[in-house]
Design a protein around this motif. Structure first.
Motif, PDB file in Angstrom:
ATOM      1  N   LYS A 153     -23.799  10.642  50.413  1.00  0.00           N
ATOM      2  CA  LYS A 153     -24.911  11.247  50.123  1.00  0.00           C
ATOM      3  C   LYS A 153     -25.134  11.298  48.461  1.00  0.00           C
ATOM      4  O   LYS A 153     -25.658  12.367  48.088  1.00  0.00           O
ATOM      5  CB  LYS A 153     -24.981  12.578  50.998  1.00  0.00           C
ATOM      6  CG  LYS A 153     -25.088  12.416  52.307  1.00  0.00           C
ATOM      7  CD  LYS A 153     -25.123  13.654  53.055  1.00  0.00           C
ATOM      8  CE  LYS A 153     -25.030  13.762  54.339  1.00  0.00           C
ATOM      9  NZ  LYS A 153     -24.372  12.603  55.345  1.00  0.00           N
ATOM     10  N   LYS A 154     -24.919  10.379  47.866  1.00  0.00           N
ATOM     11  CA  LYS A 154     -25.231  10.320  46.702  1.00  0.00           C
ATOM     12  C   LYS A 154     -26.169   9.282  45.852  1.00  0.00           C
ATOM     13  O   LYS A 154     -26.218   8.012  46.750  1.00  0.00           O
ATOM     14  CB  LYS A 154     -23.862  10.321  45.747  1.00  0.00           C
ATOM     15  CG  LYS A 154     -23.044  11.261  45.718  1.00  0.00           C
ATOM     16  CD  LYS A 154     -21.796  11.127  45.138  1.00  0.00           C
ATOM     17  CE  LYS A 154     -20.845  12.261  45.262  1.00  0.00           C
ATOM     18  NZ  LYS A 154     -19.454  11.936  44.354  1.00  0.00           N
ATOM     19  N   PRO A 155     -26.696   9.223  44.992  1.00  0.00           N
ATOM     20  CA  PRO A 155     -27.542   7.881  44.519  1.00  0.00           C
ATOM     21  C   PRO A 155     -26.614   6.922  44.328  1.00  0.00           C
ATOM     22  O   PRO A 155     -25.370   6.976  43.671  1.00  0.00           O
ATOM     23  CB  PRO A 155     -28.413   8.398  43.230  1.00  0.00           C
ATOM     24  CG  PRO A 155     -28.546   9.989  43.393  1.00  0.00           C
ATOM     25  CD  PRO A 155     -27.162  10.412  44.064  1.00  0.00           C
ATOM     26  N   GLN A 156     -27.144   5.600  44.459  1.00  0.00           N
ATOM     27  CA  GLN A 156     -26.400   4.390  43.987  1.00  0.00           C
ATOM     28  C   GLN A 156     -25.834   4.496  42.716  1.00  0.00           C
ATOM     29  O   GLN A 156     -24.726   3.959  42.375  1.00  0.00           O
ATOM     30  CB  GLN A 156     -27.031   2.902  44.469  1.00  0.00           C
ATOM     31  CG  GLN A 156     -27.375   2.859  45.891  1.00  0.00           C
ATOM     32  CD  GLN A 156     -28.444   1.654  46.292  1.00  0.00           C
ATOM     33  OE1 GLN A 156     -28.239   0.934  45.440  1.00  0.00           O
ATOM     34  NE2 GLN A 156     -29.119   1.714  47.416  1.00  0.00           N
ATOM     35  N   SER A 157     -26.740   4.911  41.627  1.00  0.00           N
ATOM     36  CA  SER A 157     -26.343   4.806  40.441  1.00  0.00           C
ATOM     37  C   SER A 157     -25.305   5.785  40.158  1.00  0.00           C
ATOM     38  O   SER A 157     -24.262   5.648  39.363  1.00  0.00           O
ATOM     39  CB  SER A 157     -27.421   5.385  39.401  1.00  0.00           C
ATOM     40  OG  SER A 157     -27.884   6.696  39.802  1.00  0.00           O
ATOM     41  N   VAL A 158     -25.083   6.943  40.865  1.00  0.00           N
ATOM     42  CA  VAL A 158     -23.833   7.804  40.675  1.00  0.00           C
ATOM     43  C   VAL A 158     -22.702   6.981  41.120  1.00  0.00           C
ATOM     44  O   VAL A 158     -21.721   7.298  40.669  1.00  0.00           O
ATOM     45  CB  VAL A 158     -24.298   8.977  41.420  1.00  0.00           C
ATOM     46  CG1 VAL A 158     -23.038   9.944  41.445  1.00  0.00           C
ATOM     47  CG2 VAL A 158     -25.178   9.896  40.715  1.00  0.00           C
ATOM     48  N   VAL A 159     -22.828   6.592  42.385  1.00  0.00           N
ATOM     49  CA  VAL A 159     -21.607   5.948  42.687  1.00  0.00           C
ATOM     50  C   VAL A 159     -21.373   4.699  41.940  1.00  0.00           C
ATOM     51  O   VAL A 159     -20.124   4.714  41.584  1.00  0.00           O
ATOM     52  CB  VAL A 159     -22.026   5.213  44.282  1.00  0.00           C
ATOM     53  CG1 VAL A 159     -20.963   4.360  44.879  1.00  0.00           C
ATOM     54  CG2 VAL A 159     -22.228   6.313  45.222  1.00  0.00           C
ATOM     55  N   VAL A 160     -22.138   4.068  41.310  1.00  0.00           N
ATOM     56  CA  VAL A 160     -21.925   2.973  40.335  1.00  0.00           C
ATOM     57  C   VAL A 160     -21.105   3.560  39.073  1.00  0.00           C
ATOM     58  O   VAL A 160     -19.871   2.985  38.537  1.00  0.00           O
ATOM     59  CB  VAL A 160     -22.981   2.289  39.823  1.00  0.00           C
ATOM     60  CG1 VAL A 160     -22.537   1.227  38.519  1.00  0.00           C
ATOM     61  CG2 VAL A 160     -23.175   1.377  41.085  1.00  0.00           C
ATOM     62  N   ARG A 161     -21.740   4.691  38.474  1.00  0.00           N
ATOM     63  CA  ARG A 161     -20.987   5.330  37.425  1.00  0.00           C
ATOM     64  C   ARG A 161     -19.711   5.970  37.849  1.00  0.00           C
ATOM     65  O   ARG A 161     -18.827   5.747  36.980  1.00  0.00           O
ATOM     66  CB  ARG A 161     -22.052   6.611  36.987  1.00  0.00           C
ATOM     67  CG  ARG A 161     -23.108   6.216  35.990  1.00  0.00           C
ATOM     68  CD  ARG A 161     -23.582   7.439  35.185  1.00  0.00           C
ATOM     69  NE  ARG A 161     -24.162   8.272  36.084  1.00  0.00           N
ATOM     70  CZ  ARG A 161     -25.305   8.311  36.733  1.00  0.00           C
ATOM     71  NH1 ARG A 161     -26.352   7.403  36.689  1.00  0.00           N
ATOM     72  NH2 ARG A 161     -25.763   9.479  37.633  1.00  0.00           N
ATOM     73  N   GLN A 167     -16.112   4.844  36.023  1.00  0.00           N
ATOM     74  CA  GLN A 167     -14.974   5.381  35.491  1.00  0.00           C
ATOM     75  C   GLN A 167     -13.712   5.620  35.964  1.00  0.00           C
ATOM     76  O   GLN A 167     -12.650   5.363  35.267  1.00  0.00           O
ATOM     77  CB  GLN A 167     -15.364   6.955  35.542  1.00  0.00           C
ATOM     78  CG  GLN A 167     -16.746   7.287  34.578  1.00  0.00           C
ATOM     79  CD  GLN A 167     -16.349   7.044  33.388  1.00  0.00           C
ATOM     80  OE1 GLN A 167     -15.362   7.457  32.765  1.00  0.00           O
ATOM     81  NE2 GLN A 167     -17.436   6.479  32.573  1.00  0.00           N
ATOM     82  N   ASP A 168     -13.669   5.384  37.250  1.00  0.00           N
ATOM     83  CA  ASP A 168     -12.371   5.347  38.118  1.00  0.00           C
ATOM     84  C   ASP A 168     -11.789   3.981  37.702  1.00  0.00           C
ATOM     85  O   ASP A 168     -10.407   3.917  37.516  1.00  0.00           O
ATOM     86  CB  ASP A 168     -12.682   5.138  39.466  1.00  0.00           C
ATOM     87  CG  ASP A 168     -11.447   5.148  40.487  1.00  0.00           C
ATOM     88  OD1 ASP A 168     -10.430   5.959  40.022  1.00  0.00           O
ATOM     89  OD2 ASP A 168     -11.241   4.282  41.100  1.00  0.00           O
ATOM     90  N   TYR A 169     -12.503   2.596  37.675  1.00  0.00           N
ATOM     91  CA  TYR A 169     -11.997   1.535  37.209  1.00  0.00           C
ATOM     92  C   TYR A 169     -11.584   1.589  35.671  1.00  0.00           C
ATOM     93  O   TYR A 169     -10.358   1.110  35.285  1.00  0.00           O
ATOM     94  CB  TYR A 169     -12.944   0.483  37.223  1.00  0.00           C
ATOM     95  CG  TYR A 169     -12.471  -0.955  37.117  1.00  0.00           C
ATOM     96  CD1 TYR A 169     -11.754  -1.823  38.029  1.00  0.00           C
ATOM     97  CD2 TYR A 169     -12.503  -1.305  35.608  1.00  0.00           C
ATOM     98  CE1 TYR A 169     -11.181  -2.876  37.863  1.00  0.00           C
ATOM     99  CE2 TYR A 169     -11.858  -2.715  35.387  1.00  0.00           C
ATOM    100  CZ  TYR A 169     -11.102  -3.354  36.421  1.00  0.00           C
ATOM    101  OH  TYR A 169     -10.829  -4.538  36.164  1.00  0.00           O
TER     102      TYR A 169
END
Length: 99
Positions: free
Chosen positions: A30-38, A42-44
Motif C-alpha cells: 500500500k505504497k506508491p511505486q516511486s516509494v517502493v523503488v526509492r 536504498q536497500d541495494y
C-alpha cells in the motif's frame, strides 16, 4: 528534468516482469511505486557495500594464511632484530656484494 521540493522526476525503462513485480509489491505494501523503488535502491546501496560470500571466504583464507606466517618469537627477539636492521642501515649498507 522536473524538480519538486527535493524530488527529481526521472524516466527508466524496465522489462514487463520487473514492472509487474513493482506493481504487485506496491499494491501489497500500500505504497506508491516511486516509494517502493526509492526503498529498493536504498536497500541495494546498503547491501552493495558489503562483501559477497565468495569475497568474504577469500579474504578469510588470505587472513588465515597471513596469520600462520607470523613468527612465534618473543618481543625481545623482535626488538633485537629491529635494532640489528637499524644498525645495518645506519652503517651505510652492504660492504660486499649480495649473493
Amino acid at each position: 528534468m522536473v524538480v519538486w521540493y527535493g524530488m527529481v522526476k526521472v524516466t527508466f525503462t524496465f522489462d514487463e516482469g520487473t514492472v509487474e513485480t513493482l506493481r504487485r509489491t506496491a499494491s501489497r505494501l500500500k505504497k506508491p511505486q516511486s516509494v517502493v523503488v526509492r526503498e529498493a535502491i536504498q536497500d541495494y546501496a546498503v547491501r552493495s557495500g558489503r562483501l559477497s560470500d565468495d569475497e568474504r571466504r577469500h579474504m578469510l583464507k588470505v587472513f588465515d594464511r597471513m596469520v600462520s606466517r607470523i613468527p612465534s618469537g618473543s618481543q625481545a627477539q623482535a626488538d633485537a632484530e629491529i635494532a640489528e636492521i637499524r644498525k645495518a642501515r645506519r652503517s651505510g649498507g652492504r660492504r660486499s656484494r649480495a649473493e
